[in-house]
Write a protein that holds these residues in place. Structure first.
Motif, PDB file in Angstrom:
ATOM      1  N   ILE A  22       0.852  -1.180   0.000  1.00 13.28           N
ATOM      2  CA  ILE A  22       0.000   0.000   0.000  1.00 13.28           C
ATOM      3  C   ILE A  22       0.887   1.227   0.000  1.00 13.28           C
ATOM      4  CG2 ILE A  22      -1.800   1.266   1.231  1.00 13.28           C
ATOM      5  CD1 ILE A  22      -2.537  -1.501   2.506  1.00 13.28           C
ATOM      6  N   GLN A  23       0.744   2.037  -1.013  1.00 10.46           N
ATOM      7  CA  GLN A  23       1.490   3.285  -1.094  1.00 10.46           C
ATOM      8  C   GLN A  23       0.488   4.409  -0.863  1.00 10.46           C
ATOM      9  OE1 GLN A  23       3.686   3.748  -4.706  1.00 10.46           O
ATOM     10  NE2 GLN A  23       4.960   5.356  -3.842  1.00 10.46           N
ATOM     11  N   ALA A  24       0.698   5.140   0.244  1.00 10.61           N
ATOM     12  CA  ALA A  24      -0.233   6.201   0.614  1.00 10.61           C
ATOM     13  C   ALA A  24       0.546   7.341   1.255  1.00 10.61           C
ATOM     14  CB  ALA A  24      -1.270   5.656   1.597  1.00 10.61           C
ATOM     15  N   PRO A  25      -0.030   8.545   1.268  1.00  5.91           N
ATOM     16  CA  PRO A  25       0.634   9.658   1.945  1.00  5.91           C
ATOM     17  C   PRO A  25       0.810   9.357   3.429  1.00  5.91           C
ATOM     18  CG  PRO A  25      -1.238  10.422   0.636  1.00  5.91           C
ATOM     19  CD  PRO A  25      -1.284   8.933   0.646  1.00  5.91           C
ATOM     20  N   ARG A  26       1.824   9.941   4.037  1.00  9.61           N
ATOM     21  CA  ARG A  26       2.103   9.707   5.454  1.00  9.61           C
ATOM     22  C   ARG A  26       0.923  10.049   6.356  1.00  9.61           C
ATOM     23  NH1 ARG A  26       6.723   8.177   7.300  1.00  9.61           N
ATOM     24  NH2 ARG A  26       8.640   8.318   6.116  1.00  9.61           N
ATOM     25  N   GLU A  27       0.117  11.009   5.966  1.00  4.68           N
ATOM     26  CA  GLU A  27      -1.002  11.419   6.821  1.00  4.68           C
ATOM     27  C   GLU A  27      -2.177  10.447   6.781  1.00  4.68           C
ATOM     28  OE1 GLU A  27      -1.306  13.812   2.974  1.00  4.68           O
ATOM     29  OE2 GLU A  27       0.292  13.419   4.386  1.00  4.68           O
ATOM     30  N   VAL A  28      -2.109   9.429   5.930  1.00 10.50           N
ATOM     31  CA  VAL A  28      -3.154   8.410   5.846  1.00 10.50           C
ATOM     32  C   VAL A  28      -2.710   7.206   6.678  1.00 10.50           C
ATOM     33  CG1 VAL A  28      -4.408   6.840   4.318  1.00 10.50           C
ATOM     34  CG2 VAL A  28      -3.875   9.168   3.560  1.00 10.50           C
ATOM     35  N   SER A  29      -3.495   6.873   7.693  1.00  9.62           N
ATOM     36  CA  SER A  29      -3.188   5.713   8.538  1.00  9.62           C
ATOM     37  C   SER A  29      -3.625   4.442   7.816  1.00  9.62           C
ATOM     38  CB  SER A  29      -3.924   5.816   9.869  1.00  9.62           C
ATOM     39  OG  SER A  29      -3.501   6.958  10.572  1.00  9.62           O
ATOM     40  N   VAL A  30      -2.779   3.423   7.869  1.00 10.37           N
ATOM     41  CA  VAL A  30      -3.088   2.131   7.252  1.00 10.37           C
ATOM     42  C   VAL A  30      -2.838   1.058   8.304  1.00 10.37           C
ATOM     43  CG1 VAL A  30      -2.507   0.506   5.407  1.00 10.37           C
ATOM     44  CG2 VAL A  30      -2.414   2.972   4.969  1.00 10.37           C
ATOM     45  N   PHE A  31      -3.872   0.276   8.627  1.00 10.77           N
ATOM     46  CA  PHE A  31      -3.777  -0.784   9.624  1.00 10.77           C
ATOM     47  C   PHE A  31      -4.436  -2.049   9.100  1.00 10.77           C
ATOM     48  CE2 PHE A  31      -4.156   3.152  12.140  1.00 10.77           C
ATOM     49  CZ  PHE A  31      -3.020   3.053  12.918  1.00 10.77           C
ATOM     50  N   ARG A  32      -3.983  -3.213   9.579  1.00 10.40           N
ATOM     51  CA  ARG A  32      -4.755  -4.436   9.386  1.00 10.40           C
ATOM     52  C   ARG A  32      -6.039  -4.269  10.196  1.00 10.40           C
ATOM     53  NH1 ARG A  32      -0.191  -7.105  11.655  1.00 10.40           N
ATOM     54  NH2 ARG A  32      -1.695  -7.955  13.106  1.00 10.40           N
ATOM     55  N   VAL A  63      -5.972  -4.977  13.998  1.00  6.12           N
ATOM     56  CA  VAL A  63      -5.245  -3.955  14.756  1.00  6.12           C
ATOM     57  C   VAL A  63      -6.106  -2.703  14.883  1.00  6.12           C
ATOM     58  CG1 VAL A  63      -3.215  -2.455  14.732  1.00  6.12           C
ATOM     59  CG2 VAL A  63      -2.997  -4.859  14.077  1.00  6.12           C
ATOM     60  N   PHE A  64      -6.766  -2.302  13.813  1.00  5.72           N
ATOM     61  CA  PHE A  64      -7.642  -1.137  13.831  1.00  5.72           C
ATOM     62  C   PHE A  64      -8.743  -1.303  14.874  1.00  5.72           C
ATOM     63  CE2 PHE A  64     -11.516   0.961  12.309  1.00  5.72           C
ATOM     64  CZ  PHE A  64     -11.074   2.276  12.262  1.00  5.72           C
ATOM     65  N   LEU A  65      -9.364  -2.483  14.922  1.00  2.01           N
ATOM     66  CA  LEU A  65     -10.433  -2.730  15.893  1.00  2.01           C
ATOM     67  C   LEU A  65      -9.911  -2.662  17.319  1.00  2.01           C
ATOM     68  CD1 LEU A  65     -12.388  -5.575  14.072  1.00  2.01           C
ATOM     69  CD2 LEU A  65     -13.003  -3.150  14.266  1.00  2.01           C
ATOM     70  N   GLU A  66      -8.698  -3.151  17.563  1.00  2.00           N
ATOM     71  CA  GLU A  66      -8.100  -3.059  18.893  1.00  2.00           C
ATOM     72  C   GLU A  66      -7.873  -1.612  19.282  1.00  2.00           C
ATOM     73  OE1 GLU A  66      -4.552  -5.111  20.329  1.00  2.00           O
ATOM     74  OE2 GLU A  66      -5.285  -6.862  19.240  1.00  2.00           O
ATOM     75  N   ILE A  67      -7.403  -0.810  18.345  1.00  2.00           N
ATOM     76  CA  ILE A  67      -7.143   0.601  18.613  1.00  2.00           C
ATOM     77  C   ILE A  67      -8.450   1.328  18.927  1.00  2.00           C
ATOM     78  CG2 ILE A  67      -6.397   2.777  17.544  1.00  2.00           C
ATOM     79  CD1 ILE A  67      -4.363   1.068  15.937  1.00  2.00           C
TER      80      ILE A  67
END
Length: 77
Positions: free
Chosen positions: A34-44, A47-51
């Protein structure tokens, strides 16, 4: 849900600045990049649900058992 078929080394664009690439397919596992700008958060997702879960819903992380304190023969005077 949009469902697309891609082959190894093909990509999908999300908006103007997020590229999702299929890097490898081995059996039932797919490696993606996944190539995205630094300001875009990318999680599995897990992990996202835990956060996102309140602290009271997240089970505490298991800590490794502490080893019994042993005398260090080199430190005995």
């Amino acid at each position: 849900m949009l469902v697309l078929t891609r082959k190894k080394h093909q990509s999908i664009m999300v908006g103007d600045n997020i590229e999702i690439s299929i890097l490898d397919v081995i059996g039932d596992k797919v490696r993606i990049g996944i190539q995205a700008p630094r300001e875009v958060s990318v999680f599995r997702k897990e992990v996202f649900l835990e956060i996102q879960a309140p602290a009271s819903e997240v089970p505490p992380a298991s800590e490794p058992p502490m080893a019994p304190a042993a005398a260090n023969p080199e430190s005995v005077s």
